[in-house]
Design a protein around this motif. Structure first.
Motif, mmCIF file in Angstrom:
data_model
loop_
_atom_site.group_PDB
_atom_site.id
_atom_site.type_symbol
_atom_site.label_atom_id
_atom_site.label_comp_id
_atom_site.label_asym_id
_atom_site.label_seq_id
_atom_site.Cartn_x
_atom_site.Cartn_y
_atom_site.Cartn_z
ATOM 1 N N GLY A 2 -81.938 36.577 41.302
ATOM 2 C CA GLY A 2 -81.752 35.729 42.468
ATOM 3 C C GLY A 2 -81.418 34.311 42.052
ATOM 4 N N GLN A 3 -80.881 33.564 42.980
ATOM 5 C CA GLN A 3 -80.479 32.188 42.683
ATOM 6 C C GLN A 3 -81.649 31.311 42.231
ATOM 7 O OE1 GLN A 3 -76.717 30.596 44.542
ATOM 8 N NE2 GLN A 3 -78.270 29.617 45.790
ATOM 9 N N PRO A 4 -82.847 31.442 42.816
ATOM 10 C CA PRO A 4 -83.972 30.648 42.329
ATOM 11 C C PRO A 4 -84.269 30.887 40.845
ATOM 12 C CG PRO A 4 -84.476 31.516 44.491
ATOM 13 C CD PRO A 4 -83.197 32.176 44.059
ATOM 14 N N GLU A 5 -84.194 32.141 40.387
ATOM 15 C CA GLU A 5 -84.408 32.421 38.964
ATOM 16 C C GLU A 5 -83.358 31.723 38.101
ATOM 17 O OE1 GLU A 5 -85.111 36.694 38.050
ATOM 18 O OE2 GLU A 5 -84.896 36.917 40.222
ATOM 19 N N ILE A 6 -82.114 31.759 38.569
ATOM 20 C CA ILE A 6 -81.028 31.114 37.823
ATOM 21 C C ILE A 6 -81.268 29.614 37.738
ATOM 22 C CG2 ILE A 6 -78.554 30.590 37.893
ATOM 23 C CD1 ILE A 6 -78.150 33.383 39.133
ATOM 24 N N ILE A 7 -81.647 29.013 38.864
ATOM 25 C CA ILE A 7 -81.936 27.581 38.860
ATOM 26 C C ILE A 7 -83.077 27.268 37.901
ATOM 27 C CG2 ILE A 7 -82.847 25.684 40.278
ATOM 28 C CD1 ILE A 7 -81.291 26.910 42.636
ATOM 29 N N GLY A 8 -84.113 28.095 37.912
ATOM 30 C CA GLY A 8 -85.249 27.873 37.020
ATOM 31 C C GLY A 8 -84.865 27.922 35.557
ATOM 32 N N ALA A 9 -83.998 28.882 35.192
ATOM 33 C CA ALA A 9 -83.575 28.995 33.796
ATOM 34 C C ALA A 9 -82.730 27.797 33.385
ATOM 35 C CB ALA A 9 -82.794 30.288 33.594
ATOM 36 N N VAL A 10 -81.839 27.350 34.269
ATOM 37 C CA VAL A 10 -81.023 26.173 33.962
ATOM 38 C C VAL A 10 -81.906 24.939 33.837
ATOM 39 C CG1 VAL A 10 -79.179 24.671 34.818
ATOM 40 C CG2 VAL A 10 -78.973 27.151 35.047
ATOM 41 N N GLN A 11 -82.854 24.791 34.764
ATOM 42 C CA GLN A 11 -83.781 23.664 34.707
ATOM 43 C C GLN A 11 -84.520 23.632 33.378
ATOM 44 O OE1 GLN A 11 -85.717 21.642 37.870
ATOM 45 N NE2 GLN A 11 -85.404 20.424 36.046
ATOM 46 N N GLU A 12 -84.998 24.779 32.935
ATOM 47 C CA GLU A 12 -85.761 24.866 31.696
ATOM 48 C C GLU A 12 -84.956 24.393 30.492
ATOM 49 O OE1 GLU A 12 -87.714 28.389 28.904
ATOM 50 O OE2 GLU A 12 -87.394 28.754 31.051
ATOM 51 N N MET A 13 -83.644 24.633 30.517
ATOM 52 C CA MET A 13 -82.815 24.339 29.350
ATOM 53 C C MET A 13 -82.154 22.960 29.398
ATOM 54 S SD MET A 13 -83.493 26.973 27.682
ATOM 55 C CE MET A 13 -82.452 26.581 26.273
ATOM 56 N N THR A 14 -82.415 22.189 30.451
ATOM 57 C CA THR A 14 -81.815 20.865 30.535
ATOM 58 C C THR A 14 -82.772 19.804 30.014
ATOM 59 O OG1 THR A 14 -82.597 20.646 32.814
ATOM 60 C CG2 THR A 14 -80.326 21.407 32.503
ATOM 61 N N ALA A 15 -82.186 18.693 29.563
ATOM 62 C CA ALA A 15 -82.975 17.533 29.192
ATOM 63 C C ALA A 15 -83.323 16.738 30.449
ATOM 64 C CB ALA A 15 -82.188 16.658 28.213
ATOM 65 N N PRO A 16 -84.387 15.941 30.415
ATOM 66 C CA PRO A 16 -84.790 15.205 31.620
ATOM 67 C C PRO A 16 -83.691 14.332 32.205
ATOM 68 C CG PRO A 16 -86.534 15.115 29.977
ATOM 69 C CD PRO A 16 -85.350 15.755 29.309
ATOM 70 N N GLU A 17 -82.813 13.801 31.352
ATOM 71 C CA GLU A 17 -81.784 12.893 31.845
ATOM 72 C C GLU A 17 -80.503 13.587 32.282
ATOM 73 O OE1 GLU A 17 -81.238 13.288 27.369
ATOM 74 O OE2 GLU A 17 -82.927 13.072 28.783
ATOM 75 N N ASP A 18 -80.391 14.891 32.070
ATOM 76 C CA ASP A 18 -79.161 15.604 32.442
ATOM 77 C C ASP A 18 -78.921 15.528 33.951
ATOM 78 O OD1 ASP A 18 -78.707 16.247 29.815
ATOM 79 O OD2 ASP A 18 -79.403 18.318 29.976
ATOM 80 N N VAL A 19 -77.649 15.674 34.327
ATOM 81 C CA VAL A 19 -77.236 15.526 35.723
ATOM 82 C C VAL A 19 -76.795 16.874 36.267
ATOM 83 C CG1 VAL A 19 -75.667 14.364 37.331
ATOM 84 C CG2 VAL A 19 -76.451 13.175 35.257
ATOM 85 N N ILE A 20 -77.347 17.256 37.422
ATOM 86 C CA ILE A 20 -76.911 18.462 38.102
ATOM 87 C C ILE A 20 -75.991 18.063 39.251
ATOM 88 C CG2 ILE A 20 -78.864 18.574 39.729
ATOM 89 C CD1 ILE A 20 -77.416 21.616 37.912
ATOM 90 N N VAL A 21 -74.848 18.764 39.391
ATOM 91 C CA VAL A 21 -73.865 18.449 40.426
ATOM 92 C C VAL A 21 -73.639 19.699 41.273
ATOM 93 C CG1 VAL A 21 -71.504 17.696 40.908
ATOM 94 C CG2 VAL A 21 -72.749 16.740 38.954
ATOM 95 N N GLN A 22 -73.627 19.516 42.596
ATOM 96 C CA GLN A 22 -73.401 20.622 43.512
ATOM 97 C C GLN A 22 -72.917 20.063 44.843
ATOM 98 O OE1 GLN A 22 -74.097 23.290 45.927
ATOM 99 N NE2 GLN A 22 -72.628 24.200 44.539
ATOM 100 N N ALA A 23 -72.468 20.942 45.743
ATOM 101 C CA ALA A 23 -71.956 20.423 46.999
ATOM 102 C C ALA A 23 -72.085 21.386 48.174
ATOM 103 C CB ALA A 23 -70.484 20.010 46.859
ATOM 104 N N ALA A 24 -71.884 22.674 47.974
ATOM 105 C CA ALA A 24 -71.720 23.532 49.142
ATOM 106 C C ALA A 24 -72.261 24.933 48.888
ATOM 107 C CB ALA A 24 -70.242 23.613 49.530
#
Length: 640
Positions: A400-422
């Motif tokens: 599911g999308q929440p799992e995907i978001i969680g995995a991406v969150q885990e692998m990012t640095a605190p200062e990284d930027v997430i971009v989205q729109a729609a």
């Protein structure tokens, strides 16, 4: 006698733009550090020649960057402006007709988001000597009308250089709006193709460096006193922090204010990053895509303190979020238009940072009751547990999308930027993404433009690199948005700009499919399916045989494909690690299950359901809609 230079209108405009500077406190930077452009017969001999000539004389003074799509040029400018907190943006130059009108969506996006972008669409002949020219739209009832007049309602400033002498006043007026925190948005200067190449004597003074100081107005004494009285008398105040907090650079002032007072904070989409996710006073996202913590606190609040928010329907849950019978509003905004919204009797038309500093100084020793602070902590703990559960890998072949978001969150640095729109991602990210940096969250949700993600991420990365910041920028994009506008991947390759793009393939429009169910339309027309000739629709079981990973690879970027399977989330983590180690743009492709939703945050969104219908599902949805609408309030500030 005034010193002058003989120049064309385009040459004068480009050199003028190269010498404009924004000043914000001790920060001084070029207002227009570059130009995106696609050339055609309408501008190749005007703006195109001017850029080439200036580059030959002074390389780097006004850099030119190729683009693949005119709409995407404006999206890049907006992404850049966001990272520079509205102090700088790009110009976007397009040719006559379709090139110009391709920028209309970008202009509306910039204006709706209150982010600056300079648009230079070419126009047809001012002299009409060759009327009608190629790509000219003719209207017999108004022969002076051109397609560029369509920019008027989507721009914060619009003008057309009909004669060369008009350039001076138009250019100065455009710069005023670009650098005005209350008025900024899309600024459009239409340039007839003949006028672009006409010569005039340009005062040297017009071409010299000019500074535009960003206004930071202080709160008026009476307005500040009213705000202080309202805050002191409140038992359960709640802050709605919008994008104005970030554009004012007020995140430190906000943190000091809430640490002094104990007042909880909910953020809008534009306000993500105003407070770190793990701050004790941060209750998360508020509104239709909000958290249970923020929405429960907002529902019971007797005072709402809006800071830099325009109070969109998602923020107010379509005016159902604030349920206290005597709720009052203090609206702090540099724009009077936003400060007086929803019936408030305490508008504070001032800079967010300056106002928060003044409030903090005056409220020394004041704090909300201890039991209220304890409730905030308990609500936050419950929501944090729900997010942890949503992030936990399920072992499904298609996560599911929440799992995907969680995995991406885990692998990012605190200062990284997430971009989205729609799509469904903005709502899920608003609830779930744990923002750890003031610039770390960029979801364009004012216009929620499908196709913004890749171009916006590219603009954001440009903005960071210009500031000497090489943090990673990650665009998450559904297959629907990717198909709308993916061409700027070629720009990333051409300029060796590293972004990470995660394509989440769910074979359709997941967000609208889910909404379609709630309004009783049974996901009609929202899935990517082969056309069923017998049924005459796209509702059959045969999926569209599309290969988005192959498409992305054709642009020249690195592509990592994640095959469906129980280890898909682990594979995503490995892919993210590889993408972050890489020096080049990388696309990660993963399939998801669109039927798995993020935790419910108890927010509502008003989408009218037909009053009459033959579909039983629609009739059921209408009954539910009528029940939910009873919580809606026509004027939020009734308690004032």
């Amino acid at each position: 006698m005034t010193a002058t230079k003989r120049m064309t209108v385009s040459q004068a405009l480009i050199e003028f733009l190269a010498n404009q500077w924004t000043v914000d406190g001790e920060i001084r930077e070029r207002t227009i550090p570059g130009v995106f452009g696609i050339f055609g017969h309408g501008n190749v001999a005007g703006v195109g020649q001017a850029l080439a000539q200036l580059h030959a004389r002074e390389p780097g003074l006004m850099p030119y960057h190729q683009a693949r799509n005119e709409q995407a040029m404006v999206h890049q400018a907006v992404g850049y402006a966001r990272m520079h907190r509205r102090r700088a943006t790009f110009a976007a130059a397009a040719s006559v007709g379709p090139g110009a009108t391709n920028m209309l969506t970008g202009a509306a996006l910039a204006t709706t988001n209150r982010l600056p972008a300079l648009l230079l669409p070419s126009d047809t002949f001012a002299t009409r000597v060759a009327d009608p020219v190629l790509q000219q739209l003719e209207q017999p009832w108004d022969t002076g009308l051109t397609v560029n007049d369509a920019f008027r309602p989507v721009s914060r400033y619009f003008d057309r250089v009909q004669r060369p002498e008009q350039l001076f006043s138009i250019a100065l007026a455009a710069m005023r709006v670009l650098t005005d925190p209350a008025e900024t948005g899309a600024v459009t200067i239409a340039l007839p193709e003949d006028v672009q190449a006409e010569a005039l004597d340009v005062p040297v003074e017009f071409l010299q460096e000019r500074e535009w100081r960003i206004r930071r107005p202080l709160p008026e004494r009476a307005a500040l006193a009213d705000a202080l009285q309202a805050i002191r008398s409140a038992q359960r105040p709640f802050i709605v922090a919008g994008g104005g907090v970030l554009y004012s650079g007020a995140e430190d002032a906000l943190r000091a204010f809430v640490e002094l007072t104990g007042i909880p904070v909910g953020t809008t989409q534009a306000g993500g990053g105003a407070l770190r996710w793990d701050h004790p006073q941060y209750a998360g996202a508020v509104g239709a895509t909000g958290t249970t913590a923020a929405n429960r606190l907002a529902a019971d609040a007797d005072l709402i303190i809006g800071i830099g928010t325009r109070y969109s329907d998602f923020t107010t849950a379509s005016r159902s979020a604030f349920q206290h019978p005597a709720v009052r509003f203090v609206n702090i905004n540099v724009a009077a238009f936003d400060a007086v919204k929803h019936g408030t009797r305490v508008p504070v038309v001032a800079d967010a940072r300056e106002t928060l500093v003044a409030l903090t100084d005056a409220l020394a020793g004041s704090a909300v009751p201890q039991e209220y602070q304890e409730r905030v902590a308990a609500e936050n703990a419950r929501w944090d547990a729900a997010v942890d559960a949503a992030f936990a890998p399920s072992g499904r072949d298609r996560p599911g999308q929440p799992e995907i978001i969680g995995a991406v969150q885990e692998m990012t640095a605190p200062e990284d930027v997430i971009v989205q729109a729609a799509g469904s991602l903005p709502g899920d990210l608003h609830k779930l993404w744990r923002v750890r940096d003031a610039l770390g969250y960029h979801v364009e949700y004012a216009f929620s433009t499908m196709g913004y993600e890749i171009a916006g991420a590219l603009g954001a990365k440009r903005g960071l690199l210009a500031a000497g910041d090489d943090r990673d920028v990650i665009a998450m994009v559904g297959d629907g948005s990717y198909l709308m506008l993916s061409s700027e991947l070629a720009t990333a390759v051409a300029e060796r700009i590293k972004i990470i793009v995660i394509i989440i393939q769910n074979h359709g429009y997941a967000s609208i499919g889910r909404l379609s169910e709630t309004v009783g339309s049974e996901r009609f027309g929202t899935q990517y399916r082969m056309y069923d000739t017998a049924a005459g629709d796209f509702q059959g079981p045969e999926r569209l045989p599309i290969d988005l990973a192959a498409n992305a690879r054709s642009y020249g970027v690195d592509v990592i494909e994640i095959a469906p399977g129980p280890d898909a989330v682990d594979a995503l983590r490995r892919a993210m690690a590889a993408a972050k180690e890489s020096d080049t743009a990388t696309v990660i492709h993963i399939e998801s299950d669109p039927g798995i939703s993020a935790p419910d945050g108890h927010g509502w969104w008003d989408v009218p359901v037909p009053e009459v219908a033959t579909l039983e599902s629609t009739r059921t949805a209408r009954a539910q809609y009528e029940r939910e609408r009873t919580a809606q309030r026509p004027l939020l500030g009734e308690g004032n």
